[in-house]
Design a protein around this motif. Structure first.
Motif, PDB file in Angstrom:
ATOM      1  N   THR A  86       0.815  -1.210   0.000  1.00  0.00           N
ATOM      2  CA  THR A  86       0.000   0.000   0.000  1.00  0.00           C
ATOM      3  C   THR A  86       0.850   1.262   0.000  1.00  0.00           C
ATOM      4  N   LEU A  87       1.951   1.239   0.759  1.00  0.00           N
ATOM      5  CA  LEU A  87       2.796   2.424   0.897  1.00  0.00           C
ATOM      6  C   LEU A  87       3.944   2.442  -0.113  1.00  0.00           C
ATOM      7  N   ASP A  88       4.010   1.394  -0.963  1.00  0.00           N
ATOM      8  CA  ASP A  88       5.051   1.318  -1.989  1.00  0.00           C
ATOM      9  C   ASP A  88       6.442   1.340  -1.353  1.00  0.00           C
ATOM     10  N   LEU A  89       6.626   0.495  -0.329  1.00  0.00           N
ATOM     11  CA  LEU A  89       7.901   0.410   0.369  1.00  0.00           C
ATOM     12  C   LEU A  89       8.651  -0.850  -0.055  1.00  0.00           C
ATOM     13  N   GLY A  90       9.939  -0.878   0.217  1.00  0.00           N
ATOM     14  CA  GLY A  90      10.761  -2.020  -0.136  1.00  0.00           C
ATOM     15  C   GLY A  90      10.571  -3.186   0.820  1.00  0.00           C
ATOM     16  N   ARG A  91      11.207  -4.305   0.489  1.00  0.00           N
ATOM     17  CA  ARG A  91      11.027  -5.547   1.242  1.00  0.00           C
ATOM     18  C   ARG A  91      11.415  -5.394   2.704  1.00  0.00           C
ATOM     19  N   ASP A  92      12.472  -4.642   2.990  1.00  0.00           N
ATOM     20  CA  ASP A  92      12.977  -4.529   4.353  1.00  0.00           C
ATOM     21  C   ASP A  92      12.621  -3.206   5.017  1.00  0.00           C
ATOM     22  N   ASP A  93      11.754  -2.415   4.386  1.00  0.00           N
ATOM     23  CA  ASP A  93      11.431  -1.092   4.936  1.00  0.00           C
ATOM     24  C   ASP A  93      10.459  -1.152   6.108  1.00  0.00           C
ATOM     25  N   VAL A  94       9.679  -2.230   6.217  1.00  0.00           N
ATOM     26  CA  VAL A  94       8.749  -2.405   7.335  1.00  0.00           C
ATOM     27  C   VAL A  94       9.258  -3.561   8.190  1.00  0.00           C
ATOM     28  N   PHE A  95       9.429  -3.320   9.502  1.00  0.00           N
ATOM     29  CA  PHE A  95       9.975  -4.366  10.363  1.00  0.00           C
ATOM     30  C   PHE A  95       9.399  -4.226  11.771  1.00  0.00           C
ATOM     31  N   LYS A  96       9.721  -5.187  12.642  1.00  0.00           N
ATOM     32  CA  LYS A  96       9.225  -5.213  14.025  1.00  0.00           C
ATOM     33  C   LYS A  96       7.703  -5.071  14.079  1.00  0.00           C
ATOM     34  N   VAL A  97       7.023  -5.877  13.264  1.00  0.00           N
ATOM     35  CA  VAL A  97       5.553  -5.836  13.223  1.00  0.00           C
ATOM     36  C   VAL A  97       5.012  -6.674  14.372  1.00  0.00           C
ATOM     37  N   ASP A  98       4.177  -6.082  15.203  1.00  0.00           N
ATOM     38  CA  ASP A  98       3.629  -6.746  16.397  1.00  0.00           C
ATOM     39  C   ASP A  98       2.115  -6.564  16.378  1.00  0.00           C
ATOM     40  N   PHE A 147       1.573  -2.655  16.081  1.00  0.00           N
ATOM     41  CA  PHE A 147       2.708  -1.748  15.996  1.00  0.00           C
ATOM     42  C   PHE A 147       3.614  -2.191  14.851  1.00  0.00           C
ATOM     43  N   PHE A 148       4.332  -1.231  14.273  1.00  0.00           N
ATOM     44  CA  PHE A 148       5.341  -1.563  13.274  1.00  0.00           C
ATOM     45  C   PHE A 148       6.378  -0.450  13.223  1.00  0.00           C
ATOM     46  N   ASN A 149       7.529  -0.762  12.647  1.00  0.00           N
ATOM     47  CA  ASN A 149       8.625   0.203  12.541  1.00  0.00           C
ATOM     48  C   ASN A 149       9.009   0.439  11.091  1.00  0.00           C
ATOM     49  N   THR A 150       9.496   1.652  10.819  1.00  0.00           N
ATOM     50  CA  THR A 150      10.162   1.962   9.553  1.00  0.00           C
ATOM     51  C   THR A 150      11.319   2.904   9.844  1.00  0.00           C
ATOM     52  N   ASP A 151      12.135   3.131   8.847  1.00  0.00           N
ATOM     53  CA  ASP A 151      13.154   4.166   8.944  1.00  0.00           C
ATOM     54  C   ASP A 151      12.464   5.528   9.028  1.00  0.00           C
ATOM     55  N   ALA A 152      13.090   6.450   9.726  1.00  0.00           N
ATOM     56  CA  ALA A 152      12.488   7.780   9.916  1.00  0.00           C
ATOM     57  C   ALA A 152      12.223   8.493   8.602  1.00  0.00           C
ATOM     58  N   ALA A 153      12.972   8.147   7.563  1.00  0.00           N
ATOM     59  CA  ALA A 153      12.792   8.824   6.279  1.00  0.00           C
ATOM     60  C   ALA A 153      11.393   8.609   5.702  1.00  0.00           C
TER      61      ALA A 153
END
Length: 581
Positions: A483-495, A502-508
């Motif tokens: 949906t957000l057009d992000l790369g394979r490793d851009d979304v992590f720590k999904v809980d 909750f989920f994490n991404t790079d601040a960018a």
């Protein structure tokens, strides 16, 4: 500038050049041809795509070849089948007055035995893709042990496509005393490595600054939210009614998806990617060259063989993973002395890539806003007026004029003009009258204060969907990436919890993500994403059972060209869809 007659070319080549209508050599031709004719030397030449590199090495090669001998004397390696065939045809055109000179193309997707048979008949010049040439060398179907000239065309692209081992293996079967001519648009480390290993004291020619972009290309970027990328593409197309463009996507999947949506919305579009059969690729390229296709959506690899001089726009629907690849993309327009425009659709998080590209191409990007709906309506109306003015009268219509005049006899001139233009104008007006501004800047950013958004490191988010909505950690991660057009490793720590996650991404990516979920609905209720104060997290175990996955394509609004009932392109009321177990 010198004419071709001043470069030292023989009479047979000059005659062929005159037949093709060439009058003045390009910069790379003017620099390279005399050097290659005057002495036996290795050469590294850097010049942009579309600057005439084929003739720069083709003319000297043909003049140096002994057409009386049937031995293979020249080998040209090119990255794709399309470019291989294109070079072969151009060399045949250049050598049309040289009796007995044979040029054979070697590429995948065709009979290898038939190609071997053509070489055995006597091919002084072989043009090949690295993969097929390596295959033929391994099978002893071609002898390149006596070649005198080896040309690496689009060397950087061959290496980007993973042909380093093939190229080095092929070169190891050629004699050391040959001349190697390397032509490339950029000079990455891998190309320099090839030059160092296989070339001796090469002459160097650089047309323009090293790795720079063409001066004939204007560079623009348009900043939007990720969810509005496709809508922005349609507006750019509608704002340029005579567009003849190549649209670049990163993946085959995105290429096919964007092309299908454009076709469904009434645009003359097609996809070009590696999953197409060779016959399909040939048909697509034939239609594009004949301008039956206005918008060709392509991957970087598939576009290597595109050599069409009249491309008005290159649109980067997504920026490439390697910023150097942008040079090749933008080189598809502004060719043969014509001007062109390279457009980039980006989100806020990608602005740093624009700065990196500017350093490489040594050109500045101009930031522009996606045209508003009413601006597009105005452009389309004036375009129609000019089209009517410039249209040549077909006098076959004369016999129908009395009946037409009878139908329109009650209309005065002003009313007739209004009605005629309303036929086209109304479609665009009805579609765009209630649409929003797509520019990312100035729009609200979720429920977070922009000052609170971190500038670096990781950002952890709260999202108000969870197991109750049919998600596990894997399906939520997939949904966010797509949906957000992000790369394979851009979304992590999904809980994933029962009613939230909750989920994490790079601040960018923070501003893009928060902006996307400003007004996002699922099954009629808002989905909210906020920056979380919780710092833990990690991917949970995948749970059994089905899950919902939103179809981000279903509500893409039908375009004004499709003839279908338009919807508000600001609406994001997505329906869920459950995947079968």
């Amino acid at each position: 500038m010198s004419k071709f007659t001043d470069l030292g070319l023989n009479e047979a080549l000059i005659r062929a050049i005159e037949d093709m209508g060439f009058e003045t050599p390009s910069d790379i031709q003017q620099e390279a041809i005399p050097v290659l004719l005057e002495k036996e030397t290795d050469l590294v030449a850097l010049a942009q795509t579309g600057t005439g590199k084929t003739a720069a090495f083709g003319f000297p090669l043909i003049q140096k070849i002994n057409e009386q001998s049937r031995t293979t004397q020249g080998l040209i390696l090119s990255p794709t089948r399309e470019l291989c065939l294109q070079i072969t045809q151009e060399l045949k055109n250049y050598s049309k007055y040289i009796k007995g000179l044979n040029v054979v193309a070697i590429y995948g997707g065709a009979s290898i035995t038939e190609q071997a048979r053509e070489i055995k008949k006597g091919a002084q010049i072989v043009v090949a893709t690295p993969g097929r040439m390596q295959d033929m060398v391994n099978r002893n179907l071609v002898d390149i042990t006596k070649i005198e000239y080896c040309i690496l065309d689009e060397a950087d692209e061959m290496l980007n496509m993973g042909f380093y081992e093939d190229i080095t293996s092929i070169l190891s079967h050629t004699p050391q005393e040959k001349n190697t001519w390397l032509f490339s648009a950029t000079m990455p480390r891998e190309v320099a490595r090839i030059a160092k290993e296989f070339m001796y004291d090469p002459a160097e020619i650089t047309v323009g600054s090293k790795n720079s972009g063409s001066e004939n290309v204007q560079h623009e970027f348009y900043m939007v939210f990720g969810r509005d990328r496709y809508l922005a593409l349609k507006r750019l197309a509608d704002a340029n009614p005579d567009i003849f463009s190549v649209i670049f996507c990163r993946t085959k999947r995105d290429t096919q998806s964007v092309a299908e949506k454009l076709i469904e919305d009434g645009y003359n579009a097609a996809a070009l990617h590696g999953d197409l059969s060779q016959n399909q690729r040939d048909l697509v390229m034939k239609s594009f060259r004949n301008k039956q296709i206005q918008m060709l959506v392509a991957t970087d690899v598939a576009a290597r063989g595109i050599d069409v001089d009249d491309v008005t726009h290159v649109i980067n629907y997504q920026l490439p993973d390697e910023v150097e690849t942008y040079t090749h993309r933008s080189g598809r327009t502004g060719r043969a002395g014509k001007s062109g425009i390279s457009m980039v659709i980006i989100t806020k998080s990608e602005i740093r890539k624009i700065k990196a590209i500017e350093k490489i191409i040594k050109r500045r990007f101009e930031e522009k806003s996606i045209p508003s709906g009413m601006e597009i309506c105005e452009i389309q109306m004036y375009h129609l007026a000019n089209k009517v003015k410039e249209t040549k009268i077909n006098h076959e219509i004369d016999k129908y004029l009395p009946a037409i005049e009878d139908v329109l006899k009650d209309l005065d001139k002003e009313e007739l003009i209004k009605k005629m233009f309303s036929v086209e104008f109304t479609r665009f007006y009805n579609y765009y009258k209630d649409t929003k501004d797509l520019k990312a800047t100035g729009q609200p950013v979720a429920n977070n204060n922009p000052a609170d958004i971190p500038n670096d490191g990781d950002v952890r988010y709260f999202i108000n969907v969870g197991e109750r909505d049919g998600y596990d950690w894997r399906s939520l991660k997939d949904f966010l990436k797509e949906t957000l057009d992000l790369g394979r490793d851009d979304v992590f720590k999904v809980d994933v919890k029962e009613s939230f996650s909750f989920f994490n991404t790079d601040a960018a990516h923070a501003e893009t993500i928060l902006g996307f979920f400003t007004d996002f609905k699922v099954d009629g209720r808002f989905v909210n994403v906020e920056i979380s104060n919780k710092t833990g997290g990690g991917g949970g175990r995948e749970r059994r059972g089905g899950f919902k996955k939103r179809d981000n394509n279903r509500n893409q609004q039908r375009g004004p060209r499709s003839g279908k009932k338009p919807q508000n392109d600001g609406n994001r009321n997505f329906k869920g869809r459950r995947r079968n177990r």
